[in-house]
Design an enzyme around this catalytic site. Structure first.
Site, PDB file in Angstrom:
ATOM      1  N   THR A  18       8.753 143.758  48.176  1.00  0.00           N
ATOM      2  CA  THR A  18       9.788 142.955  47.874  1.00  0.00           C
ATOM      3  C   THR A  18       9.331 142.002  46.833  1.00  0.00           C
ATOM      4  O   THR A  18       8.544 141.160  47.001  1.00  0.00           O
ATOM      5  CB  THR A  18      10.297 142.059  49.058  1.00  0.00           C
ATOM      6  OG1 THR A  18      11.006 143.214  49.901  1.00  0.00           O
ATOM      7  CG2 THR A  18      11.274 140.936  48.727  1.00  0.00           C
ATOM      8  N   GLU A  25      -0.956 141.439  49.151  1.00  0.00           N
ATOM      9  CA  GLU A  25      -1.201 141.092  50.644  1.00  0.00           C
ATOM     10  C   GLU A  25      -2.341 141.654  50.938  1.00  0.00           C
ATOM     11  O   GLU A  25      -2.830 142.923  51.177  1.00  0.00           O
ATOM     12  CB  GLU A  25      -0.040 141.613  51.561  1.00  0.00           C
ATOM     13  CG  GLU A  25       1.267 141.011  51.351  1.00  0.00           C
ATOM     14  CD  GLU A  25       2.270 141.651  52.117  1.00  0.00           C
ATOM     15  OE1 GLU A  25       3.347 141.006  52.069  1.00  0.00           O
ATOM     16  OE2 GLU A  25       2.196 142.827  52.466  1.00  0.00           O
ATOM     17  N   LYS A  80       8.112 136.688  42.345  1.00  0.00           N
ATOM     18  CA  LYS A  80       7.396 136.564  43.550  1.00  0.00           C
ATOM     19  C   LYS A  80       7.162 138.041  44.084  1.00  0.00           C
ATOM     20  O   LYS A  80       7.799 139.136  43.372  1.00  0.00           O
ATOM     21  CB  LYS A  80       8.375 135.815  44.593  1.00  0.00           C
ATOM     22  CG  LYS A  80       9.890 136.599  44.855  1.00  0.00           C
ATOM     23  CD  LYS A  80       9.746 137.917  45.832  1.00  0.00           C
ATOM     24  CE  LYS A  80       9.207 137.446  47.021  1.00  0.00           C
ATOM     25  NZ  LYS A  80       8.894 138.473  47.910  1.00  0.00           N
ATOM     26  N   THR A 115       7.572 134.612  49.766  1.00  0.00           N
ATOM     27  CA  THR A 115       7.548 134.941  51.254  1.00  0.00           C
ATOM     28  C   THR A 115       6.109 134.993  51.758  1.00  0.00           C
ATOM     29  O   THR A 115       5.807 133.983  52.267  1.00  0.00           O
ATOM     30  CB  THR A 115       8.702 136.392  51.286  1.00  0.00           C
ATOM     31  OG1 THR A 115       7.831 137.438  50.311  1.00  0.00           O
ATOM     32  CG2 THR A 115       9.965 136.235  51.216  1.00  0.00           C
ATOM     33  N   THR A 144       7.719 137.595  62.167  1.00  0.00           N
ATOM     34  CA  THR A 144       7.335 136.374  62.760  1.00  0.00           C
ATOM     35  C   THR A 144       6.897 135.300  61.658  1.00  0.00           C
ATOM     36  O   THR A 144       6.615 134.001  62.150  1.00  0.00           O
ATOM     37  CB  THR A 144       6.300 136.533  63.819  1.00  0.00           C
ATOM     38  OG1 THR A 144       5.216 137.127  63.300  1.00  0.00           O
ATOM     39  CG2 THR A 144       6.820 137.604  64.917  1.00  0.00           C
ATOM     40  N   ASN A 171       1.390 142.657  57.867  1.00  0.00           N
ATOM     41  CA  ASN A 171       2.739 143.585  57.787  1.00  0.00           C
ATOM     42  C   ASN A 171       2.983 144.041  59.283  1.00  0.00           C
ATOM     43  O   ASN A 171       3.892 144.454  59.498  1.00  0.00           O
ATOM     44  CB  ASN A 171       2.498 144.552  56.969  1.00  0.00           C
ATOM     45  CG  ASN A 171       2.783 144.528  55.614  1.00  0.00           C
ATOM     46  OD1 ASN A 171       3.767 144.178  54.934  1.00  0.00           O
ATOM     47  ND2 ASN A 171       1.597 144.164  54.898  1.00  0.00           N
TER      48      ASN A 171
END
Length: 485
Positions: A253, A340, A242, A213, A485, A480
């Protein structure tokens, strides 16, 4: 492939691979496309130069397993990259899985748990995974959609049983919570993926990419190993995972898929996986959030032959436990490296604790501290924040956390001596310039010694546990803030 049947029943359309590419989505607003992101997944899917070293160029994969992908277009921003993956075994497998402990569990978690319960971990043949939509908090329809996915895999890929039986397929989903799957497109994708099933490295790598993702690179590992009972026989173990955000698993996730051709019975596969996950996927943190979808599953088809592992007291069991744990640690650490917005990869090692559980709780407390993480991002040697996180650890007795016994140090990764920050409760007035040099590196170890052996005069002893985590950057907030989007 042995044991497969073509899905072409009377009244059903004949689907071609091209049918999967018919979905048209509106273009993203220009301002979204133009956003500059240096640490998150780049527009266009290119792997950042700094992360390319983590992507394998080749691999050795377990016998009897095949992988494939399809483009579905689950997420509007995806304009052509595969987002559906299949891992299929040519023969029935023993299977085990560890799931999220989040009380709000996604539909695929519920369905996969039921499949494993009904089959007692035996006879599993496949795992189907989609990215872009978590199929979480989607009510009855979410359960129905997850069931339709596993039922179609069973129908299209395996010879039907003469009698009704539970599904042979596990299902995983990852992505946005609270949205329904585009189930018809996913079903098209499942059927189309059959034509490109392959055992090649590129097929496995494509599958690892399809489940991503916000990841900036696909996370795939493979290795060969031997077991004491068959020293001349070579087995293989492969895994993909992932995750880049919503990572503080408590399996649960984050998704992880492991496969081996070693013969392992279902009754011992579950404790093997639990032991490995407790020391790997359950010992990493990015942002302190536990996902609704976290699942790590392992399949063992025994295709390489040899005597099966059936007892937890056997030498083969002990050997494979060590192999699987080390492999899972390597695989899970790739998630941290892809956190991230992350700029640091940090191991916090807690030693000289009264027990493993205490050591792990303390390590987890440090790893999830926003103040520790932001200090590391700012290259600030504010070790008081580490002690603060140690001190408020839940579930640890006061006796285990006596300040006069504690020591803390930064351990550089370049082989130079550790920088002692606190020694048996006494601050050491560390060299700030040396601390800045250590924190300038991407990798860092923080060592926290609780001094469980202090009364004996020993410098070490007791139990030890590690946690791997990353820092908090401005980029994490950016990613985040506009995730959907």
């Amino acid at each position: 492939m042995t044991g497969m049947a073509i899905c072409r029943n009377e009244g059903e359309p004949i689907l071609t691979r091209d049918a999967v590419f018919l979905t048209v989505r509106p273009l993203q607003p220009l301002k979204r496309i133009m956003q500059a992101r240096h640490l998150s997944a780049p527009i266009g899917g290119a792997i950042p130069v700094a992360k390319q070293k983590y992507v394998p160029e080749s691999g050795t994969y377990p016998k009897g397993f095949l992988a494939s992908t399809a483009y579905v277009g689950v997420k509007p921003g995806n304009k052509g990259f595969p987002d559906l993956a299949l891992i299929v075994s040519e023969t029935p497998c023993s299977a085990a899985a560890v799931f999220t402990k989040n009380r709000v569990q996604a539909a695929p978690v519920t369905v996969s748990q039921e499949v494993l319960r009904q089959r007692s971990g035996q006879g599993i043949r496949a795992i189907v995974i989609n990215s872009g939509c978590a199929n979480a908090v989607t009510g009855k329809r979410g359960i129905e959609d997850a069931n339709r996915m596993v039922q179609l895999v069973d129908k299209c890929y395996f010879q039907p049983s003469p009698v009704a039986e539970p599904s042979r397929t596990l299902v995983m989903s990852t992505g946005v919570i609270g949205q329904f799957l585009p189930i018809q497109e996913i079903l098209f994708g499942i059927t189309a993926a059959r034509s490109i099933l392959s055992s090649t490295h590129s097929a496995w790598l494509d599958a690892a990419r399809a489940i991503c993702t916000t990841d900036t690179f696909p996370k795939l590992l493979s290795r060969e190993f031997t077991l004491p009972s068959s020293p001349n026989k070579t087995y293989a173990l492969a895994g993909m995972t992932k995750g880049a955000g919503m990572i503080h698993p408590n399996m649960a996730t984050l998704l992880g898929i492991l496969a081996t051709d070693a013969p392992i019975s279902a009754n011992v596969l579950s404790p093997l996986l639990t032991h490995a996950v407790d020391r790997s996927f359950n010992a990493i943190s990015i942002d302190g959030d536990t996902s609704t979808n976290d699942t790590v599953a392992i399949l063992a088809n025994g295709a390489a032959g040899g005597p099966p592992i059936t007892s937890t007291s056997s030498d083969d069991y002990s050997a494979f436990q060590d192999i699987l744990t080390a492999f899972a640690q390597q695989l899970s650490q790739l998630v941290v490296r892809d956190g991230e917005g992350a700029t640091k990869f940090v191991r916090v090692r807690v030693r000289a604790a009264p027990c493993f559980e205490d050591a792990k709780r303390v390590a987890a407390s440090v790893a999830r501290s926003p103040l520790v993480k932001t200090a590391l991002y700012g290259k600030d040697a504010n070790w008081g924040r580490i002690l603060c996180a140690v001190g408020y650890t839940d579930g640890v007795s006061p006796e285990a956390l006596r300040l006069e016994r504690m020591s803390v140090s930064f351990v550089p990764t370049d082989g130079t001596p550790p920088l002692l920050l606190l020694a048996r409760g006494e601050p050491q007035n560390p060299d700030e310039s040396r601390a800045a040099q250590i924190l300038a590196h991407e990798d860092l170890e923080i060592c926290v010694d609780l001094g469980a052996a202090a009364d004996t005069g020993a410098d070490s002893g007791g139990s030890e546990a590690s946690y791997w985590f990353c820092d908090f950057s401005h980029e994490y907030v950016t990613i985040n803030a506009d995730y959907r989007t």
